[in-house]
Design a protein around this motif. Structure first.
Motif, PDB file in Angstrom:
ATOM      1  N   TYR A   1      -5.696  -1.833   8.371  1.00 36.04           N
ATOM      2  CA  TYR A   1      -5.151  -2.448   7.135  1.00 36.04           C
ATOM      3  C   TYR A   1      -6.063  -2.709   5.758  1.00 36.04           C
ATOM      4  O   TYR A   1      -6.023  -1.797   4.852  1.00 36.04           O
ATOM      5  CB  TYR A   1      -4.455  -3.786   7.422  1.00 36.04           C
ATOM      6  CG  TYR A   1      -3.604  -4.104   6.359  1.00 36.04           C
ATOM      7  CD1 TYR A   1      -2.305  -3.560   5.919  1.00 36.04           C
ATOM      8  CD2 TYR A   1      -4.145  -5.077   5.331  1.00 36.04           C
ATOM      9  CE1 TYR A   1      -1.516  -4.125   4.951  1.00 36.04           C
ATOM     10  CE2 TYR A   1      -3.528  -5.623   4.449  1.00 36.04           C
ATOM     11  CZ  TYR A   1      -2.299  -5.314   3.979  1.00 36.04           C
ATOM     12  OH  TYR A   1      -1.475  -5.767   2.974  1.00 36.04           O
TER      13      TYR A   1
ATOM     14  N   GLN B   1      -7.223   0.727   4.379  1.00 40.23           N
ATOM     15  CA  GLN B   1      -6.064   1.281   3.597  1.00 40.23           C
ATOM     16  C   GLN B   1      -6.277   0.637   2.170  1.00 40.23           C
ATOM     17  O   GLN B   1      -6.175   1.640   1.143  1.00 40.23           O
ATOM     18  CB  GLN B   1      -4.762   1.053   4.375  1.00 40.23           C
ATOM     19  CG  GLN B   1      -4.604   1.603   5.588  1.00 40.23           C
ATOM     20  CD  GLN B   1      -3.082   1.828   5.970  1.00 40.23           C
ATOM     21  OE1 GLN B   1      -2.277   1.684   5.243  1.00 40.23           O
ATOM     22  NE2 GLN B   1      -2.917   2.299   7.267  1.00 40.23           N
TER      23      GLN B   1
ATOM     24  N   LEU C   1      -0.159   4.892   0.125  1.00 34.97           N
ATOM     25  CA  LEU C   1      -1.042   5.935   0.242  1.00 34.97           C
ATOM     26  C   LEU C   1      -0.196   7.337   0.714  1.00 34.97           C
ATOM     27  O   LEU C   1       0.974   7.109   1.096  1.00 34.97           O
ATOM     28  CB  LEU C   1      -2.186   5.695   1.363  1.00 34.97           C
ATOM     29  CG  LEU C   1      -3.043   4.766   1.140  1.00 34.97           C
ATOM     30  CD1 LEU C   1      -4.092   4.147   2.348  1.00 34.97           C
ATOM     31  CD2 LEU C   1      -4.008   5.297   0.257  1.00 34.97           C
TER      32      LEU C   1
ATOM     33  N   GLU D   1      -7.059   3.074  -1.291  1.00 33.80           N
ATOM     34  CA  GLU D   1      -6.299   3.185  -2.307  1.00 33.80           C
ATOM     35  C   GLU D   1      -7.029   2.938  -3.574  1.00 33.80           C
ATOM     36  O   GLU D   1      -6.751   3.546  -4.622  1.00 33.80           O
ATOM     37  CB  GLU D   1      -5.096   1.969  -2.022  1.00 33.80           C
ATOM     38  CG  GLU D   1      -3.729   2.699  -2.404  1.00 33.80           C
ATOM     39  CD  GLU D   1      -2.600   1.740  -2.873  1.00 33.80           C
ATOM     40  OE1 GLU D   1      -3.097   0.362  -2.904  1.00 33.80           O
ATOM     41  OE2 GLU D   1      -1.505   1.990  -2.970  1.00 33.80           O
TER      42      GLU D   1
ATOM     43  N   ALA E   1      -4.150   8.766   6.571  1.00 41.37           N
ATOM     44  CA  ALA E   1      -4.496   7.771   6.111  1.00 41.37           C
ATOM     45  C   ALA E   1      -3.712   6.433   6.854  1.00 41.37           C
ATOM     46  O   ALA E   1      -4.056   5.168   6.844  1.00 41.37           O
ATOM     47  CB  ALA E   1      -3.900   7.642   4.646  1.00 41.37           C
ATOM     48  N   LYS E   2      -2.577   6.944   7.324  1.00 39.93           N
ATOM     49  CA  LYS E   2      -1.916   5.874   8.114  1.00 39.93           C
ATOM     50  C   LYS E   2      -2.480   5.288   9.347  1.00 39.93           C
ATOM     51  O   LYS E   2      -2.255   4.153   9.751  1.00 39.93           O
ATOM     52  CB  LYS E   2      -0.374   6.417   8.610  1.00 39.93           C
ATOM     53  CG  LYS E   2      -0.400   7.602   9.557  1.00 39.93           C
ATOM     54  CD  LYS E   2       0.895   7.746   9.843  1.00 39.93           C
ATOM     55  CE  LYS E   2       0.747   9.237  10.779  1.00 39.93           C
ATOM     56  NZ  LYS E   2       1.989   9.917  10.813  1.00 39.93           N
TER      57      LYS E   2
ATOM     58  N   SER F   1       0.393   8.674   3.316  1.00 38.27           N
ATOM     59  CA  SER F   1      -0.038   8.479   4.714  1.00 38.27           C
ATOM     60  C   SER F   1      -0.107   9.448   5.729  1.00 38.27           C
ATOM     61  O   SER F   1      -1.012   9.383   6.527  1.00 38.27           O
ATOM     62  CB  SER F   1       1.082   7.558   5.094  1.00 38.27           C
ATOM     63  OG  SER F   1       2.127   7.986   4.966  1.00 38.27           O
TER      64      SER F   1
ATOM     65  N   ILE G   1       0.710  -1.397  -0.145  1.00 39.75           N
ATOM     66  CA  ILE G   1       0.047  -0.093  -0.039  1.00 39.75           C
ATOM     67  C   ILE G   1       0.827   1.235   0.068  1.00 39.75           C
ATOM     68  O   ILE G   1       1.779   1.615   0.793  1.00 39.75           O
ATOM     69  CB  ILE G   1      -0.785  -0.127   1.278  1.00 39.75           C
ATOM     70  CG1 ILE G   1      -1.810  -1.201   1.398  1.00 39.75           C
ATOM     71  CG2 ILE G   1      -1.948   1.217   1.236  1.00 39.75           C
ATOM     72  CD1 ILE G   1      -2.394  -1.369   2.636  1.00 39.75           C
TER      73      ILE G   1
ATOM     74  N   ASN H   1      -6.572  11.938   0.172  1.00 41.99           N
ATOM     75  CA  ASN H   1      -6.010  11.153  -0.561  1.00 41.99           C
ATOM     76  C   ASN H   1      -6.870  10.959  -1.843  1.00 41.99           C
ATOM     77  O   ASN H   1      -6.501  10.988  -2.860  1.00 41.99           O
ATOM     78  CB  ASN H   1      -5.902   9.804   0.167  1.00 41.99           C
ATOM     79  CG  ASN H   1      -4.594   9.598   0.773  1.00 41.99           C
ATOM     80  OD1 ASN H   1      -3.512   9.305  -0.093  1.00 41.99           O
ATOM     81  ND2 ASN H   1      -4.298  10.051   2.099  1.00 41.99           N
TER      82      ASN H   1
ATOM     83  N   ALA I   1      -7.937  10.578   4.725  1.00 44.38           N
ATOM     84  CA  ALA I   1      -8.346   9.926   3.940  1.00 44.38           C
ATOM     85  C   ALA I   1      -9.185  10.496   2.754  1.00 44.38           C
ATOM     86  O   ALA I   1      -8.882  10.303   1.400  1.00 44.38           O
ATOM     87  CB  ALA I   1      -9.391   8.767   4.303  1.00 44.38           C
TER      88      ALA I   1
END
Ligand SMILES: Nc1ncnc2c1ncn2[C@@H]1O[C@H](COP(=O)(O)OP(=O)(O)O)[C@@H](O)[C@H]1O
Ligand SMILES: [Mg+2]
Lengths: 580, 283
Positions: free
Chosen positions: B181, B184, B115, B188, B176-177, B117, B113, B124, B121
């Motif tokens: 999981y 994420q 992103l 993406e 995002a981080k 980060s 992944i 992104n 969100a």
């Protein structure tokens, strides 16, 4: 916390104590203690010289009391926090006392020029030899208790207390500035009440500390409620408050030069130039993530372009008006940004930094070169750069030149904010985080890098134009690496990507040293120290942008670590003991 | 060149006696012909031919190190092929930069992944929409009304996409981080979809997921094609994952295409079994 961990905790404290000694002795030996001695913080009680050495010991002691989160254990019991603080501070102070003994017994000043009697006297708290050394131990004990106590305070009290102490130092250091302002306002009595012999008076210090403490406490105890109330206010009422604050701010900025007089207006003008450069470099480094160490190149190009266009004795001899020259300079700036940006497009990180560093130097050397002498005048520079013309205002006066600089700073900040909150700012942000992914997400990396370089260059060149006007002439020696370093440092200090940060950073790193002439000699040292301390203590800067906050702090570790510890702290839970 | 390319290749494959039946390239959204990528002495892709029909889900499988990601990187312009030709919607994309390929309508996700980060969100996904936005830097400075309108529309669209991939609203303003999981991975995909791709490339979207999550993800991929009418190229190293969802499967081993066909054909293909078992024996 078991015995092994406790031993480790105290060993760390002892190590930090030694570090405190080393630091304090270091600032003494390089002459800072003695050089800063004439400057009073609280007149009659504390001088800046002694304060620098004392701060080193105190800060290391305070650090020693920090709960060791990374060891995977909870906060140590309260009495051990105090213990660690005392241990570190006493070791720190004892080390300094030992140094005084050594300095007396050995001819240290044969090698270390600053290790003289005067220095010993200051470090020994102004007392005779044995008494001074002994008094140091007592002071160490007091520092240790203070450091431990400060750590154990709940954050809502600790913050305001630290703020109050820092405020006393700052208000005291701003004495030259405040004196002039109060004089202009005809408030000699107030000035005499607060300040005496270049420092705060005792009542003055108490009032400043008390006021800041009160405001800080009010904020941490009731601030949340007030903010909620403001948030609940009807929109038009909130808008009204915002407008009122805005108007007050504008009025303040407009009358400022009349309040502070010519010399300080000149200082504020210089700060303004650095704010402009900070805003520009912030676009390149803070937004786009391109570490440019040669930003002075644009400052230089702007200054020389302005001088060549406006000075009647330059090679062109056009003698254009400043206002006609500025758009041309901006155009040249944008082009130079493209020209310097294009070759470094493919470079990343360290490589980019090194190459831009080189470009900055190349520009300076070119300015001095024989080849360009007809244009740049070599080391003689270009003279007779006229001030801007507008109505009948005399822009040679720093108090008047302040206004066009202010106008460009406001405009620059507006441009930077607008960009940051747009599609462009988002693209830069993405590019800074991961260039390859940004490209794969649809961002034209080449364009956005060049745009950042070009816009950054325009800010730098405008600052350069004002430099030429301010000085009335321009020479290569005004345009050295130190400019690049200063601008980068002020961004880091204020907080990468943060516009209020740039402003605060410029006032601290450019404005304060002007007020503290004693600093001049140690300027680079202090920059270095400030940067290291910032990286360790607050890597996101003084006023971080929301983005950087997210990057560097996972969660504010703000809660009171001892709040939930109840009962007898020595009673250690069985689970923490390693099993047999 | 672009127009004539496929015909030529078709003839070339005709002469190849081993090729039993040539898939009609008409209606293919992406056409890859004899793609070769060398890293020094290592041949990561050797003479790979590959078609992605419109509105299909095709999978590229193969053991680890077979060259799948490398193949992807060439389709998205992140790597340039050593030899060969890639056409998207009849236009050659060899030599184009990644952002140009996004503009043409290809979106992708990454195996590990990647992103932005520290951005939220929401941000992104909004970055993902960058190539479909028009406002320029000077317009942003002038605060033209259309800039704000576009920004609002983008935020709206991003919200829809976050809903589509099933990301909870409360994560919108979260870095995002800090997302779990699986979310994420979903984020993406939302970011890739934000550029309105006609072809979506997913690089091992179920990597690191447990069987339950894997099942949901593959189901979601099928749903994407149905709802958005896009084509999807799916990379997997685990053959089982793609069996249910793929129209066609291509198998890479040591950079070469060793098999191609319907899922059932691939499952029983001795060469494929050999490639997978052989790898496992080494591991
Ligand atoms: N940039 C690169 N430089 C050199 N070798 C590479 C590079 N990228 C991939 N490779 C090599 O190419 C081969 C195929 O890798 P990759 O495409 O990542 O395989 P897969 O995605 O199928 O697991 C591997 O041997 C890998 O080490
Ligand atoms: Mg891979």
């Amino acid at each position: 916390m078991n015995d092994t961990m406790l031993g480790r905790f105290y060993r760390r404290a002892a190590g930090l104590g030694l570090l405190g000694t080393l630091g304090a002795v270091y600032v003494a030996l390089i002459g800072i203690v003695e050089r800063f001695e004439p400057r009073n913080i609280v007149t009659g009680y504390l001088t800046l010289g002694l304060l620098t050495a004392a701060l080193v010991v105190f800060v290391t002691a305070y650090r020693a009391t920090e709960p060791p989160h990374s060891w995977g254990i909870g906060p140590p019991p309260r009495q051990h926090v105090l213990g660690a603080g005392v241990l570190a501070a006493v070791i720190g102070a004892a080390g300094v006392a030992l140094f005084l003994v050594l300095n007396r017994a050995l001819p240290l000043d044969a090698v270390l020029v600053n290790a003289n009697d005067r220095m010993s006297e200051i470090l020994g708290l102004g007392l005779e030899f044995p008494a001074g050394a002994l008094a140091l131990l007592g002071a160490g004990l007091a520092f240790g208790v203070a450091a431990g106590g400060l750590r154990l305070l709940a954050p809502r009290f600790r913050g305001p207390l630290i703020a109050a102490v820092v405020a006393v130092m700052l208000v005291s250091l701003m004495e030259p500035f405040m004196r002039v302002v109060l004089l202009q306002l005809g408030q000699n009595a107030i000035s005499g009440f607060f300040y005496q012999s270049g420092g705060l008076t005792v009542p003055g210090a108490i009032i400043v500390a008390g006021a800041v403490l009160a405001i800080g406490l009010a904020n941490s105890l009731r601030g949340e409620a007030v903010r909620e109330r403001v948030a609940e206010m009807p929109a038009d009422q909130r808008r009204g408050i915002q407008i009122a604050l805005f108007v007050v701010g504008i009025v303040f900025l407009l009358v400022l030069p009349q309040l502070i007089g010519s010399f300080l207006s000149e200082v504020v003008g210089t700060v303004g130039l650095y704010i402009l450069m900070g805003l520009g470099l912030n676009i390149v480094v803070g937004y786009a993530g391109l570490l440019d160490l040669g930003y002075v190149a644009f400052f230089a190009i702007g200054a020389y372009a302005t001088a060549i266009l406006t000075s009647p004795v330059s090679v062109l001899g056009w003698g254009l008006s400043f206002w006609v020259a500025i758009p041309i300079v901006m155009l040249i700036a944008a082009l130079s940004g493209l020209i310097i940006g294009a070759p470094v497009l493919r470079l990343r990180g360290d490589y980019l930094a090194i190459v831009t560093l080189g470009i900055g130097e190349i520009v300076r050397i070119l300015l001095l070169s024989d080849a360009l002498r007809p244009w740049t005048g070599g080391a003689q520079g270009i003279l007779q750069v006229p001030p801007p013309e507008f109505a009948d205002i005399d822009f040679f006066q720093p108090q008047n030149l302040y206004y066009p600089i202010l106008a460009f700073v406001v405009l620059g900040a507006f441009v930077a904010i607008s960009l940051a909150n747009s599609r462009v700012g988002r693209a830069w942000n993405a590019m800074r985080e991961d260039e390859d992914v940004a490209a794969a997400t649809g961002i034209n990396i080449t364009n956005y890098k060049l745009l950042a370089f070009s816009l950054g260059a325009v800010f730098g060149c405008i600052a350069g134009a004002f430099l030429a006007v301010k000085l009335g002439s321009i020479f290569p020696h005004n345009l050295n690496l130190l400019v690049s370093i200063t601008v980068l440092s002020l961004i880091i200090l204020g907080g990468m990507g943060s516009i209020p940060g740039v402003i605060v950073g410029a006032f601290v790193l450019v404005g304060l040293p002007e007020l503290l002439r004693e600093f001049a000699e140690y300027r680079l040292l202090i920059y270095g120290a400030v940067l290291i301390v910032m990286m360790l203590w607050r890597p996101e800067g003084l006023i971080p942008s929301a983005q950087r906050k997210r990057e560097l702090r996972e969660h504010e570790d703000d809660e009171d670590q001892w709040a939930h510890q109840t009962g007898v702290p020595t009673a250690m839970p069985a689970v923490e003991r390693p099993g047999p | 060149m672009p127009a004539g390319l496929t015909d030529g290749v078709e003839q070339a494959t005709m002469t190849d006696a081993a090729a039993d039946e040539v898939e009609p390239t008409r209606g293919a959204i992406m056409v890859v012909r004899s793609l070769t990528k060398r890293f020094g002495g290592l041949v990561a892709n050797r003479n790979v031919d590959f078609d992605i029909p419109q509105r299909s889900i095709v999978s590229l499988i193969g053991p680890n190190g077979a060259g799948k990601t490398t193949f992807f990187n060439q389709l998205t312009g992140m790597l340039q092929p050593t030899e060969g030709e890639i056409e998207f919607n009849g236009v050659s994309i060899v030599g184009l930069g990644p952002h140009q390929i996004v503009e043409l309508g290809v979106g992708r996700t990454f195996q590990n992944i990647r992103l932005f980060s520290d951005m939220t969100a929401m941000a992104n996904v909004m970055v993902g929409r960058h190539s479909r936005m028009k406002s320029q830097w000077y317009e942003a400075i002038l605060h033209l009304p259309r800039v704000r309108e576009e920004e609002e529309a983008t935020r709206q669209r991003a919200r829809e996409l976050l809903d589509l991939v099933g990301l909870a609203r409360r994560y919108e303003d979260e870095s995002a981080k800090n997302l779990p999981y699986g979310d994420q991975r979903r984020l993406e995909i939302a970011r890739a979809l934000a550029s309105d791709p006609k072809l979506l490339l997913l690089d091992e979207p179920t990597a690191g997921m447990n069987p339950g999550e894997t099942g949901r993800m593959t189901e979601f991929i099928g749903q994407l094609r149905r709802d958005l009418g896009i084509s999807i190229l799916l990379i997997e190293h685990d053959m089982k994952v793609v069996m249910g969802v793929s129209d066609r499967i291509t198998v890479l081993d040591y950079g070469e295409k060793i098999a191609e066909g319907l899922p059932e054909e691939i499952r029983t293909n001795p060469q494929v079994i050999e490639a997978y078992l052989g790898k496992q024996a080494h591991a």
